[in-house]
Design an enzyme around this catalytic site. Structure first.
Site, PDB file in Angstrom:
ATOM      1  N   TYR A  26       0.819  -1.213   0.000  1.00 45.74           N
ATOM      2  CA  TYR A  26       0.000   0.000   0.000  1.00 45.74           C
ATOM      3  C   TYR A  26       0.852   1.261   0.000  1.00 45.74           C
ATOM      4  CZ  TYR A  26      -4.672  -1.931   0.852  1.00 45.74           C
ATOM      5  OH  TYR A  26      -5.874  -2.559   0.735  1.00 45.74           O
ATOM      6  N   LYS A  69       3.100 -15.353   2.430  1.00 41.70           N
ATOM      7  CA  LYS A  69       3.263 -16.082   1.167  1.00 41.70           C
ATOM      8  C   LYS A  69       4.748 -16.382   1.031  1.00 41.70           C
ATOM      9  CE  LYS A  69       1.643 -17.727  -2.751  1.00 41.70           C
ATOM     10  NZ  LYS A  69       0.778 -18.927  -2.800  1.00 41.70           N
ATOM     11  N   ASP A  87      -3.072 -18.247   0.655  1.00 42.10           N
ATOM     12  CA  ASP A  87      -4.094 -18.947  -0.138  1.00 42.10           C
ATOM     13  C   ASP A  87      -4.744 -20.049   0.699  1.00 42.10           C
ATOM     14  OD1 ASP A  87      -1.628 -20.243  -0.167  1.00 42.10           O
ATOM     15  OD2 ASP A  87      -1.788 -20.949  -2.235  1.00 42.10           O
ATOM     16  N   ASP A 118      -6.250  -6.892   4.236  1.00 38.04           N
ATOM     17  CA  ASP A 118      -7.395  -6.242   3.599  1.00 38.04           C
ATOM     18  C   ASP A 118      -8.357  -7.307   3.078  1.00 38.04           C
ATOM     19  OD1 ASP A 118      -8.959  -4.176   2.377  1.00 38.04           O
ATOM     20  OD2 ASP A 118      -8.023  -4.683   0.460  1.00 38.04           O
ATOM     21  N   ASP A 134     -12.109  -8.926   5.049  1.00 38.91           N
ATOM     22  CA  ASP A 134     -13.440  -8.917   4.428  1.00 38.91           C
ATOM     23  C   ASP A 134     -14.030 -10.323   4.438  1.00 38.91           C
ATOM     24  OD1 ASP A 134     -13.340  -6.198   3.810  1.00 38.91           O
ATOM     25  OD2 ASP A 134     -14.037  -6.495   1.758  1.00 38.91           O
TER      26      ASP A 134
HETATM   27  C1  IPM Z   1     -10.252  -1.140   4.169  1.00 35.76           C
HETATM   28  C2  IPM Z   1     -10.542  -0.557   2.824  1.00 35.76           C
HETATM   29  C3  IPM Z   1      -9.400   0.380   2.446  1.00 35.76           C
HETATM   30  C4  IPM Z   1      -8.154  -0.464   2.365  1.00 35.76           C
HETATM   31  C5  IPM Z   1      -9.626   1.164   1.154  1.00 35.76           C
HETATM   32  C6  IPM Z   1     -10.904   1.960   1.194  1.00 35.76           C
HETATM   33  C7  IPM Z   1      -8.451   2.049   0.831  1.00 35.76           C
HETATM   34  O1  IPM Z   1     -10.745  -1.549   1.883  1.00 35.76           O
HETATM   35  O2  IPM Z   1     -10.114  -0.372   5.144  1.00 35.76           O
HETATM   36  O3  IPM Z   1     -10.174  -2.358   4.270  1.00 35.76           O
HETATM   37  O4  IPM Z   1      -7.877  -1.089   1.330  1.00 35.76           O
HETATM   38  O5  IPM Z   1      -7.417  -0.498   3.346  1.00 35.76           O
HETATM   39 MG    MG Z   2     -10.808  -3.503   2.716  1.00 35.43          MG
END
Ligand code: IPM
Ligand code: MG
Length: 366
Positions: free
Chosen positions: A143, A193, A225, A249, A253
């Site tokens: 990032y 990884k 993975d 990230d 999710d």
């Molecule tokens: C998160 C989001 C952010 C990230 C985006 C909005 C930049 O997806 O906080 O997980 O990738 O960190």
């Molecule tokens: Mg995210």
């Protein structure tokens, strides 16, 4: 004891302002009952700041955040700014504030509450009892590495994103994770990884070295993975997961969806010490923005994390969390959680139910 705390509130874009408003009401009730003052100072970030100030992270916002004891953030982003160049995208504001405030440790708890077992897309027996803490490194890795676009000698467009970690960055996030694991089931899975990436091999080496200081915590390594696969196959094997920025990230999710709705998940982004930024894991949901139907619970739960981590108000944090669960147990749902049988509540209605419950809970405490 400290009696005045300053909270920088950055609502951001989309549903951000609506959900943050409900969390601020919750914080205000806590302050009133506890006899302390929470100074709420608003600032702009993301698309809202691009429109007003020409940049996703105005200096004024950083100043407000740095002067505060903690930051509460809504969400950033939306189609309006999707075509902007990288530095003028709302996301740049979020990444910028994480870096500028040194928020290297991102805690994303994915806890399955029994009332929401049916809301998960996975089988109840797979997800019931899931309680995972994903610790994501937040200020390093791909990032924040060098980015560039260039043209190769044969005239093709090419792009680079560099993934860099130094051992200090790895060590501090591992230490945070070991400490968290120590207070939970004492199992830490470090995800990398290492079969392909050099940065992952360094990550693993540092993790193994640090683990000597935490003999009570069992450290294991898992490839990313494989972790993605195990998370949906048998999520209950995990307690604390620590991983680098981009893997975190993605996996956070995924872990979030195990629990039914991403609309329920809170997060804390912590610096050294007690300072932190708190935000829901979900995004700005531009499709439902302004309709008053967004689920405010993840932001309210983020406010609970703020009370706990930045202000040391464990009792009040727990009361906020209990209030959220009590409201859900009573059968109330916003649209994202509803199964279509009951009435879907609006953002303010849901917020008010939590406030009513919290008011009762706090009365029992004092
Ligand atoms: C998160 C989001 C952010 C990230 C985006 C909005 C930049 O997806 O906080 O997980 O990738 O960190
Ligand atoms: Mg995210």
């Amino acid at each position: 004891m400290k009696t005045t705390y300053t909270i920088a509130v950055l609502p951001g874009d989309g549903i951000g302002p609506e959900i943050v408003a409900e969390a601020v009401k919750v914080l205000s009730l806590v302050a009133e009952r506890k006899g302390v003052t929470f100074n709420i100072v608003h600032g702009r970030i993301g698309g809202a700041a691009i429109d007003e100030d020409g940049t996703p992270l105005p200096d004024e916002t950083l100043r407000i955040a740095k002067a505060a004891d903690a930051v509460l953030l809504g969400a950033v982003g939306g189609p309006k700014w999707d075509q902007n160049p990288g530095h003028l995208r709302p996301e740049a504001g979020l990444l910028g504030i994480r870096k500028a405030l040194g928020l290297f440790a991102n805690l994303r708890p994915a806890t399955m509450h029994p009332v929401l077992v049916e809301a998960s897309s996975l089988k109840p027996e797979v997800v019931a009892g899931v309680d995972i803490m994903v610790v994501r490194e937040l200020t390093g890795g791909i990032y924040f590495g060098e980015k560039k676009r260039y043209t190769t000698d044969d005239g093709k467009e090419a792009a680079v994103d560099q993934l860099v970690y130094n051992e200090d960055e790895i060590e501090r996030i591992l230490r945070v994770s070991f400490e968290i694991a120590r207070n939970r089931k004492k199992q830490l899975v470090s995800v990398d990884k290492a079969n392909v990436l050099e940065s992952s091999r360094l990550w693993r080496k540092v993790a193994d070295r640090i683990s000597a200081d935490y003999p009570d915590v069992a450290l294991s390594h898992m490839l990313v993975d494989s972790c993605a696969m195990q998370l949906v196959r048998a999520p209950k094997q995990f307690d604390v997961i620590v991983t680098e920025n981009m893997f975190g990230d993605i996996l956070s999710d995924q872990a979030a969806m195990l629990t039914g709705s991403i609309g329920m998940l809170a997060s804390a982004s912590l610096a050294e010490g007690s300072f932190g930024l708190y935000e829901p894991v979900h995004g700005s949901a531009p499709d439902i923005a302004g309709k008053g139907i967004a689920n405010p619970l993840a932001t309210i739960l983020s406010a609970a994390m703020l009370l706990r981590h930045s202000f040391g108000m464990e009792t009040e944090a727990t009361a906020v969390e209990q209030s959220v669960w009590a409201v859900l147990e009573a059968g109330h749902r916003t649209g994202d959680l509803a199964d279509g049988t009951g009435k879907a509540l609006g953002t303010v209605e849901m917020g008010q139910l939590v406030l009513d419950e919290l008011s009762k809970q706090l009365a029992n405490i004092s």
